[in-house]
Design a protein around this motif. Structure first.
Motif, PDB file in Angstrom:
ATOM      1  N   LYS A 163      -2.003   4.220  -7.283  1.00 38.82           N
ATOM      2  CA  LYS A 163      -2.517   5.185  -6.142  1.00 38.82           C
ATOM      3  C   LYS A 163      -3.476   4.073  -5.220  1.00 38.82           C
ATOM      4  CE  LYS A 163      -4.878   9.436  -4.882  1.00 38.82           C
ATOM      5  NZ  LYS A 163      -6.243   9.998  -5.447  1.00 38.82           N
ATOM      6  N   LYS A 164      -4.083   3.003  -5.761  1.00 39.16           N
ATOM      7  CA  LYS A 164      -4.685   2.024  -4.571  1.00 39.16           C
ATOM      8  C   LYS A 164      -3.513   0.905  -3.923  1.00 39.16           C
ATOM      9  CE  LYS A 164      -8.943   1.590  -7.712  1.00 39.16           C
ATOM     10  NZ  LYS A 164     -10.138   1.133  -8.319  1.00 39.16           N
ATOM     11  N   SER A 167      -2.440   2.967  -0.979  1.00 40.79           N
ATOM     12  CA  SER A 167      -3.876   3.159  -0.123  1.00 40.79           C
ATOM     13  C   SER A 167      -3.986   1.421   0.593  1.00 40.79           C
ATOM     14  CB  SER A 167      -5.269   3.502  -0.952  1.00 40.79           C
ATOM     15  OG  SER A 167      -4.501   4.932  -1.107  1.00 40.79           O
ATOM     16  N   ASP A 189       6.226   8.147  -4.192  1.00 41.95           N
ATOM     17  CA  ASP A 189       5.606   7.241  -3.607  1.00 41.95           C
ATOM     18  C   ASP A 189       6.470   6.739  -2.773  1.00 41.95           C
ATOM     19  OD1 ASP A 189       3.811   7.188  -6.234  1.00 41.95           O
ATOM     20  OD2 ASP A 189       4.773   5.010  -6.892  1.00 41.95           O
ATOM     21  N   ARG A 192       5.362   9.605  -0.129  1.00 43.28           N
ATOM     22  CA  ARG A 192       3.402   9.280   0.532  1.00 43.28           C
ATOM     23  C   ARG A 192       3.123   8.300   1.890  1.00 43.28           C
ATOM     24  NH1 ARG A 192       0.389   7.583  -3.883  1.00 43.28           N
ATOM     25  NH2 ARG A 192      -1.103   7.351  -1.672  1.00 43.28           N
TER      26      ARG A 192
END
Length: 298
Positions: A163-164, A167, A189, A192
């Motif tokens: 997730k990091k 981002s 992924d 997104r």
């Protein structure tokens, strides 16, 4: 930013890439998806200048990539298997990258390492697969690349770190207008973060589209007819496949519109519900049953 024109690549007697044509805009995230052996990694190795194409050309900012150090120093590349010198310590790899890339920033590496937390005294051979991937991402982000090419970059990462990473990639594009070309089997992924995607199959690009356009056009309709389905619906140009379960028909569209929905009602539909599809669903529908696939991939 990235232009691929008529690129072909043979490995031995196998035609791995066949007439690849793609354009990737600056500051965008472009995803490439396909089954194992479809040609994704070979395409990436041509993009990075590891392989020379047999036909066609690959350019970045109008310059050929192969054997062009001035272009290559602006490219960050994270492979699915990172083959670093096993006895190098992380701090030695930092020095290696500083000598190789004039734009390498030690400060950027240390900033990223506050998140990824890999001791600089660790040797590569002591790292897990996930830690090697984290190290590769930090090193290549620290060169401040104009183009970042990623082959399965979340492989071996735990959900929190993954997730990091997602981002950080989005911040890289927003703040530095970095162009990212990414291959991954984790389609959720890609959904997104990607602006556009291409589907590659058997060495050929079968489909290219903007993610938002795909979501608007490729839908699943759950439909009930008053007196049975009209025989010709499956051949409509807007429709990819039709399946029946009990009284309910499931229609996969390739060009959804309100006009299509009205057209269905005119053919005796009593009830119709739209179901949004994930990128993974769209990929599965596009790859299953090659005869039906040609309807969406045309």
């Amino acid at each position: 930013m990235i232009e691929i024109n008529g690129a072909c690549k043979n490995l031995g007697d196998k035609h791995v890439l066949k007439d690849i044509n793609l354009k990737v805009n600056k500051g965008s995230i472009f995803g490439i998806i396909g089954e194992n052996g479809a040609g994704k990694t070979t395409l990436i190795k041509c993009l990075t200048g590891i392989f020379k194409v047999d036909e066609g050309e690959i350019k970045m900012d109008g310059q050929e990539v192969f054997e062009n150090p001035a272009v290559k120093e602006k490219i960050g590349y994270v492979a699915d298997q990172n083959q670093y010198f096993p006895y190098f310590k992380i701090k030695e790899l930092i020095e290696f990258y500083k000598m190789t890339y004039p734009s390498f920033s030690t400060e950027r590496f240390k900033e990223l390492n506050k998140i990824f937390d890999i001791p600089e005294e660790k040797r590569i051979k002591e790292l897990s697969k996930g830690m090697k991937m984290r190290a590769a991402l930090m090193l290549n982000l620290s060169i401040h690349p104009k183009v970042l090419i990623l082959d399965e970059p979340t492989s071996g990462l735990d959900p929190i770190i993954k997730k990091k990473v997602m981002s950080i990639l989005m911040e890289e594009v927003a703040e530095r207008k970095t162009t990212i070309f990414i291959s991954s089997h984790h389609l959720n992924d890609l959904e997104r973060i990607c602006d556009s995607i291409a589907i590659i199959s058997d060495g050929e690009i079968k489909y290219v589209n903007n993610i938002e356009n795909m979501k608007e056009n490729i839908k699943k309709l759950q439909v009930v007819f008053k007196e049975g389905i009209s025989a010709d619906i499956g051949s409509w140009k807007e429709i990819m496949t039709v399946e029946k379960i009990g009284r309910v028909y499931y229609i996969i569209t390739k060009d959804y519109s309100k006009d299509l929905k009205q057209k269905l009602y005119n053919h005796g539909v009593m009830f119709a519900e739209e179901i949004n599809l994930s990128l993974e669903d769209m990929f599965i529908y596009s790859m299953e049953g090659r005869k039906d696939n040609e309807k969406i991939l045309a």
